[in-house]
Motif scaffolding. Structure first.
Motif, PDB file in Angstrom:
ATOM      1  N   PRO A   7       2.318  -7.782   7.761  1.00  0.00           N
ATOM      2  CA  PRO A   7       3.193  -7.295   8.841  1.00  0.00           C
ATOM      3  C   PRO A   7       2.569  -7.419  10.228  1.00  0.00           C
ATOM      4  CG  PRO A   7       3.183  -5.754   6.999  1.00  0.00           C
ATOM      5  CD  PRO A   7       2.098  -6.736   6.734  1.00  0.00           C
ATOM      6  N   MET A   8       1.257  -7.204  10.345  1.00  0.00           N
ATOM      7  CA  MET A   8       0.607  -7.332  11.640  1.00  0.00           C
ATOM      8  C   MET A   8       0.610  -8.783  12.114  1.00  0.00           C
ATOM      9  SD  MET A   8      -0.277  -4.451  12.893  1.00  0.00           S
ATOM     10  CE  MET A   8      -1.428  -4.991  14.136  1.00  0.00           C
ATOM     11  N   MET A   9       0.435  -9.704  11.195  1.00  0.00           N
ATOM     12  CA  MET A   9       0.467 -11.124  11.542  1.00  0.00           C
ATOM     13  C   MET A   9       1.875 -11.538  11.976  1.00  0.00           C
ATOM     14  SD  MET A   9      -1.103 -14.232   9.283  1.00  0.00           S
ATOM     15  CE  MET A   9      -1.362 -15.862   9.997  1.00  0.00           C
ATOM     16  N   GLN A  10       2.887 -11.008  11.283  1.00  0.00           N
ATOM     17  CA  GLN A  10       4.260 -11.301  11.676  1.00  0.00           C
ATOM     18  C   GLN A  10       4.579 -10.735  13.054  1.00  0.00           C
ATOM     19  OE1 GLN A  10       6.777  -9.779   8.580  1.00  0.00           O
ATOM     20  NE2 GLN A  10       6.242 -11.384   7.112  1.00  0.00           N
ATOM     21  N   LEU A  11       4.124  -9.510  13.303  1.00  0.00           N
ATOM     22  CA  LEU A  11       4.372  -8.894  14.601  1.00  0.00           C
ATOM     23  C   LEU A  11       3.660  -9.659  15.719  1.00  0.00           C
ATOM     24  CD1 LEU A  11       5.687  -6.576  16.144  1.00  0.00           C
ATOM     25  CD2 LEU A  11       3.643  -5.197  15.701  1.00  0.00           C
ATOM     26  N   SER A  12       2.446 -10.118  15.452  1.00  0.00           N
ATOM     27  CA  SER A  12       1.708 -10.900  16.447  1.00  0.00           C
ATOM     28  C   SER A  12       2.437 -12.206  16.749  1.00  0.00           C
ATOM     29  CB  SER A  12       0.286 -11.188  15.959  1.00  0.00           C
ATOM     30  OG  SER A  12      -0.427  -9.990  15.749  1.00  0.00           O
ATOM     31  N   GLY A  13       2.927 -12.869  15.694  1.00  0.00           N
ATOM     32  CA  GLY A  13       3.681 -14.099  15.898  1.00  0.00           C
ATOM     33  C   GLY A  13       4.945 -13.887  16.711  1.00  0.00           C
ATOM     34  N   MET A  14       5.641 -12.773  16.456  1.00  0.00           N
ATOM     35  CA  MET A  14       6.855 -12.476  17.205  1.00  0.00           C
ATOM     36  C   MET A  14       6.549 -12.200  18.679  1.00  0.00           C
ATOM     37  SD  MET A  14       9.764 -12.683  15.645  1.00  0.00           S
ATOM     38  CE  MET A  14      10.765 -11.627  16.705  1.00  0.00           C
ATOM     39  N   LEU A  15       5.492 -11.420  18.939  1.00  0.00           N
ATOM     40  CA  LEU A  15       5.159 -11.092  20.329  1.00  0.00           C
ATOM     41  C   LEU A  15       4.714 -12.328  21.103  1.00  0.00           C
ATOM     42  CD1 LEU A  15       3.284  -7.675  19.883  1.00  0.00           C
ATOM     43  CD2 LEU A  15       5.621  -8.063  20.676  1.00  0.00           C
ATOM     44  N   ILE A  16       3.906 -13.179  20.465  1.00  0.00           N
ATOM     45  CA  ILE A  16       3.466 -14.403  21.139  1.00  0.00           C
ATOM     46  C   ILE A  16       4.649 -15.334  21.390  1.00  0.00           C
ATOM     47  CG2 ILE A  16       2.036 -16.461  20.899  1.00  0.00           C
ATOM     48  CD1 ILE A  16       0.039 -14.790  19.345  1.00  0.00           C
ATOM     49  N   SER A  17       5.557 -15.424  20.411  1.00  0.00           N
ATOM     50  CA  SER A  17       6.749 -16.260  20.588  1.00  0.00           C
ATOM     51  C   SER A  17       7.651 -15.701  21.675  1.00  0.00           C
ATOM     52  CB  SER A  17       7.511 -16.360  19.269  1.00  0.00           C
ATOM     53  OG  SER A  17       6.714 -16.940  18.256  1.00  0.00           O
ATOM     54  N   LEU A  18       7.780 -14.383  21.732  1.00  0.00           N
ATOM     55  CA  LEU A  18       8.588 -13.767  22.786  1.00  0.00           C
ATOM     56  C   LEU A  18       7.996 -14.063  24.159  1.00  0.00           C
ATOM     57  CD1 LEU A  18      10.876 -11.909  23.727  1.00  0.00           C
ATOM     58  CD2 LEU A  18       9.364  -9.950  23.303  1.00  0.00           C
ATOM     59  N   LEU A  19       6.663 -13.977  24.273  1.00  0.00           N
ATOM     60  CA  LEU A  19       6.009 -14.313  25.538  1.00  0.00           C
ATOM     61  C   LEU A  19       6.267 -15.770  25.909  1.00  0.00           C
ATOM     62  CD1 LEU A  19       4.053 -13.720  27.879  1.00  0.00           C
ATOM     63  CD2 LEU A  19       2.170 -14.277  26.314  1.00  0.00           C
ATOM     64  N   GLY A  20       6.156 -16.666  24.930  1.00  0.00           N
ATOM     65  CA  GLY A  20       6.421 -18.076  25.198  1.00  0.00           C
ATOM     66  C   GLY A  20       7.848 -18.328  25.632  1.00  0.00           C
ATOM     67  N   TRP A  21       8.804 -17.624  25.014  1.00  0.00           N
ATOM     68  CA  TRP A  21      10.216 -17.803  25.385  1.00  0.00           C
ATOM     69  C   TRP A  21      10.470 -17.313  26.806  1.00  0.00           C
ATOM     70  CZ3 TRP A  21      14.208 -14.110  26.217  1.00  0.00           C
ATOM     71  CH2 TRP A  21      15.484 -14.675  26.347  1.00  0.00           C
ATOM     72  N   VAL A  22       9.899 -16.173  27.167  1.00  0.00           N
ATOM     73  CA  VAL A  22      10.061 -15.653  28.531  1.00  0.00           C
ATOM     74  C   VAL A  22       9.465 -16.632  29.552  1.00  0.00           C
ATOM     75  CG1 VAL A  22       9.408 -13.801  30.117  1.00  0.00           C
ATOM     76  CG2 VAL A  22      10.157 -13.242  27.804  1.00  0.00           C
ATOM     77  N   LEU A  23       8.283 -17.164  29.245  1.00  0.00           N
ATOM     78  CA  LEU A  23       7.654 -18.128  30.147  1.00  0.00           C
ATOM     79  C   LEU A  23       8.464 -19.419  30.232  1.00  0.00           C
ATOM     80  CD1 LEU A  23       3.872 -17.709  29.209  1.00  0.00           C
ATOM     81  CD2 LEU A  23       5.062 -16.821  31.218  1.00  0.00           C
TER      82      LEU A  23
END
Length: 217
Positions: A7-23
């Motif tokens: 779950p922590m790895m999934q959450l990290s992937g989601m947060l990094i992807s969200l940051l990339g999408w915003v950028l």
């Protein structure tokens, strides 16, 4: 500790992807894809984006003018508009699919196979979004370098240079690809989720109770 890893790895992937999408969305609308500093007037800096050209004065003022026609743009800017829109759309769709596939989400706990497929499709969409964000900024950077070192252009003619939006776009693409990779790595894990274990134990207990009732005289 092992049960918290996935779950922590999934959450990290989601947060990094969200940051990339915003950028990526920010890169689409930033007017600093190209910068031009005039030697005759160093108090002004011209910038060019996908939608408008701006002039920044030393006093802090900034004036922008939208491009009159889409067809009048250089080919790299026209294609970059389309690719950046596609990157933003696929990134948003990837966030929605991956969000429903997270193990920490209680919806669809009994359908682990379906949740893994959502994570897989979401991770692939993040890869596509990252690639389609890197391609346009790299294309504009390549054309800028070619124009800067073009020997056919007289030395007195000002040359365009890299703008800040290009570096933001490269970072966005890297974050999207990294986030999608983290999500897809969790699918390869053979770790069993606690909720699935709970349901398996409950079903086994029900079967044992049913057999005991049948075997009683």
């Amino acid at each position: 500790m092992a049960l918290l890893y996935q779950p922590m790895m999934q959450l990290s992937g989601m947060l990094i992807s969200l940051l990339g999408w915003v950028l990526s969305c920010l890169t689409t609308y930033l007017p600093q894809w190209k910068n031009l500093n005039l030697e005759l007037n160093e108090l002004e800096i011209w910038t060019m984006g996908l939608w408008q050209a701006c002039v920044v004065q030393e006093e802090g003022g900034m004036q922008c003018k939208d491009f009159d026609s889409f067809l009048a743009l250089p080919p790299e800017l026209r294609i970059s508009r389309i690719l950046m829109f596609f990157s933003n759309g696929s990134g948003l769709f990837g966030l929605l699919l991956s969000g429903f596939g997270l193990d920490c989400l209680k919806i669809g706990e009994r359908q682990q196979g379906q949740k893994k497929r959502l994570l897989l499709f979401g991770g692939m969409l993040f890869w596509i979004s990252g690639i389609t964000a890197i391609v346009p900024v790299s294309w504009v950077a390549h054309s800028t370098v070619q124009e800067f070192w073009d020997e056919n252009i007289p030395d007195i003619v000002p040359r365009w240079d890299f703008g800040e939006a290009l570096f933001v776009g490269w970072l966005a693409g890297f974050c999207l690809i990294l986030g999608g990779s983290l999500l897809n790595c969790t699918i390869c894990s053979t770790e069993v989720h606690p909720s699935s274990v709970h349901y398996a134990v409950a079903e086994q207990q029900d079967q044992c109770q049913h057999l005991e009732t049948e075997t009683r005289p």
